[in-house]
Motif scaffolding. Structure first.
Motif, short mmCIF file in Angstrom:
data_model
loop_
_atom_site.label_atom_id
_atom_site.label_comp_id
_atom_site.label_asym_id
_atom_site.label_seq_id
_atom_site.Cartn_x
_atom_site.Cartn_y
_atom_site.Cartn_z
N GLU A 59 35.21 -132.99 66.88
CA GLU A 59 35.06 -132.82 67.66
C GLU A 59 34.88 -133.51 68.97
N ASP A 60 35.16 -135.09 69.14
CA ASP A 60 35.31 -135.81 69.60
C ASP A 60 36.73 -135.89 70.49
N VAL A 61 36.41 -136.54 71.33
CA VAL A 61 37.93 -136.64 72.19
C VAL A 61 39.12 -137.45 71.85
N SER A 62 39.70 -136.87 71.31
CA SER A 62 40.91 -137.12 70.89
C SER A 62 41.41 -138.26 71.23
N GLN A 63 42.07 -138.83 70.33
CA GLN A 63 43.00 -140.61 71.15
C GLN A 63 43.92 -140.27 71.90
N LYS A 64 44.89 -139.50 72.53
CA LYS A 64 45.41 -138.87 72.83
C LYS A 64 45.52 -138.44 74.22
N ARG B 87 42.15 -139.74 75.59
CA ARG B 87 41.86 -141.08 75.44
C ARG B 87 42.75 -142.00 76.28
N LYS B 88 43.93 -141.91 76.03
CA LYS B 88 45.43 -142.80 76.51
C LYS B 88 45.83 -142.33 77.53
N GLU B 89 45.85 -140.60 77.98
CA GLU B 89 46.17 -140.38 78.84
C GLU B 89 45.18 -140.53 80.52
N ILE B 90 43.93 -140.83 79.79
CA ILE B 90 42.71 -140.58 80.70
C ILE B 90 42.17 -142.32 81.03
N ILE B 91 42.58 -143.16 81.97
CA ILE B 91 42.42 -144.84 81.76
C ILE B 91 41.31 -144.56 83.00
N ILE C 106 35.54 -140.85 80.43
CA ILE C 106 35.79 -139.95 78.89
C ILE C 106 34.14 -140.72 78.47
N TYR C 107 33.25 -141.06 79.24
CA TYR C 107 32.20 -140.96 78.38
C TYR C 107 31.09 -140.17 79.07
N TYR C 108 31.84 -139.88 80.12
CA TYR C 108 31.12 -138.73 80.94
C TYR C 108 32.20 -137.19 79.97
N LEU C 109 33.05 -137.39 79.75
CA LEU C 109 33.83 -136.41 78.75
C LEU C 109 32.66 -136.20 77.26
N ARG C 110 32.60 -137.22 76.35
CA ARG C 110 31.70 -137.42 75.08
C ARG C 110 30.40 -136.71 75.80
N ASN C 111 30.22 -137.50 77.07
CA ASN C 111 28.29 -137.13 76.44
C ASN C 111 28.21 -135.05 77.49
N GLN C 112 29.76 -134.73 77.19
CA GLN C 112 29.22 -133.20 78.00
C GLN C 112 29.72 -132.17 76.54
#
Length: 468
Positions: free
Chosen positions: A382-387, A389-393, A398-404
């Motif tokens: 369910e977490d943000v994928s590693q791919k 995370r690499k695209e989002i600098i 990233i923290y906002y996406l995980r909280n969402q």
């Protein structure tokens, strides 16, 4: 045996470890054979062997109810072999009580037995399967003479039996889906890559077999729900009088409404009577019991699509932020309330209260590291994928996406109710694999020349001699 169960209950309330004491005392109730050794597992195995040769006689309905209540209290500390050995003995005694009509004349014994069977089901399905038919046979005759408390226990027990069966069915479906995928991959490996028609035909055959097996299992699992729905429809007047009785408590109403929601038995008259009685009891209770029971009742209304706006107004007033009622709610209660108001509040009448609930839940999501809301943690799938995370600098992004994602998961968990088990279960092997993966990631980063995460600014400030 009843005394041991009562002792275990009292010690458990005192937050003491009771398993060694219960195991020691149970040996006096079920003594091992003379040839048995003194080891724990051998002792209980020998006791189970002795029970198979035992014959009970003339215990009576009340004594059987006490035995089942005690077994429900100590079932977690007994071996399954011992519970399986007790099943035919207790079933034969129950059958005799039903045939003589004694159990039908004891409404308290019937309600206690149903509660105990629902509690034992997870520890021993064999014992539940052996005892439940006899108790259900005596329930209709005893139901009309039950007190409001006993009526609520019976409805809760029927709902708990169906809820556990539904949870087991979902877990089994998940396992079967994985087995099905593995089987299809295996069949695909057997068929050559160019023979697509043969592969498609084989997949259809496997799907047909699985569908037939699922239909047979669903017919077995729906027996409790169908029986309970017909039973409650027939004895609707008794349930209504119990809900309208002045002797019923808020705890009883919460148990009964949860059972109705679990059974998916939609009766608007029953729910309206229950919520009206709950409204009258709100002023007599403090915030702590209200925070425990009101979310459960409102969730039951939402689950059964019963739009009772007066009760929604009561809940919003009780937990209004100005009265500081939200601080008594647990994370699961937040989930259930948000999901319930989202489903029931079609006209957006309670937008301010829903906004306060959302803000409180966002606070729990951001406090995840404080172990206050660890059940909102994200599974690796369910977490943000590693791919991504690499695209989002940007790390804040990233923290906002995980909280969402955690917030959306929390709201979705509200559909399961405030009493659902939401904890992410990880085995010891999975925890060790996660720890090793983290260490390997640190080593790889060091090999690439990346430094360790920089300390926060507050750490540098604390090193200053002028910092206060």
């Amino acid at each position: 045996l009843w005394s041991i169960g009562e002792l275990r209950h009292e010690l458990h309330q005192s937050k003491l470890r009771v398993e060694p004491i219960v195991r020691f005392l149970v040996r006096f109730v079920f003594p091992p054979s003379q040839g048995g050794r003194s080891g724990g597992g051998d002792t209980e195995g020998a006791a189970a062997g002795e029970l198979e040769k035992t014959r009970l006689g003339g215990l009576g309905a009340k004594a059987l109810a006490s035995v089942l209540w005690a077994l429900a209290a100590v079932a977690a500390t007994l071996e399954k072999s011992m519970l399986q050995a007790l099943a035919p003995l207790l079933a034969a005694e129950l059958a005799a009580c039903v045939e003589s009509g004694e159990l039908q004349q004891e409404p308290q014994a019937v309600s206690t037995m149903l509660w105990a069977i629902a509690s034992i089901q997870k520890a021993s399905a064999n014992l539940t399967d052996a005892l439940l038919p006899h108790v259900l046979e005596a329930t209709p005759a005893a139901f009309d003479r039950m007190t409001p408390r006993q009526v609520s226990i019976v409805i809760w027990a029927l709902g708990a039996l169906e809820a556990l069966a539904d949870a087991e069915r979902r877990a089994r479906e998940k396992e079967e889906e994985e087995v099905r995928k593995r089987r299809l991959r295996f069949e695909a490996g057997r068929v050559s890559g160019g023979d697509a028609a043969a592969l498609a035909e084989r997949e259809e055959e496997v799907e047909d077999v699985w569908e037939e097996e699922e239909k047979e299992e669903e017919s077995d699992n729906l027996e409790i729900k169908n029986w309970a729905q017909k039973f409650l429809t027939k004895h609707r007047a008794t349930a209504l009088s119990a809900f309208r009785s002045l002797a019923i408590t808020l705890d009883d109403i919460a148990l009964a409404t949860w059972g109705l929601a679990s059974l998916e038995h939609r009766d608007e008259a029953l729910m309206r009577a229950a919520t009206e009685q709950a409204d009258s009891l709100v002023t007599r209770c403090g915030h702590k019991p209200l925070a425990q029971h009101l979310p459960r009742i409102l969730w039951a209304c939402a689950r059964l699509d019963c739009y009772i706006y007066k009760f929604m107004e009561t809940v919003a007033n009780v937990f209004e932020p100005a009265r500081r009622g939200l601080r008594h709610l647990g994370p699961d209660a937040y989930h259930a309330l948000i999901w319930s108001y989202k489903k029931l509040d079609k006209s957006n009448m309670y937008s301010n209260f829903r906004y306060a609930l959302d803000r409180a839940l966002w606070g729990l999501v951001k406090q995840k590291r404080k172990v206050r809301a660890n059940h909102i943690d994200l599974d690796p799938t369910e977490d943000v994928s590693q791919k991504l995370r690499k695209e989002i600098i940007s790390i804040p992004r990233i923290y906002y996406l995980r909280n969402q994602l955690m917030f959306e998961k929390a709201v979705k968990l509200g559909e399961m109710g405030p009493d659902a088990d939401m904890m992410i279960k990880r085995t010891h092997q999975e925890k060790e694999a996660s720890r090793l993966a983290k260490q390997l990631r640190i080593v790889r980063n060091q090999e690439k020349g990346y430094s360790q995460p920089m300390p926060k600014l507050s750490w540098f400030l604390r090193q200053s001699t002028n910092f206060t």
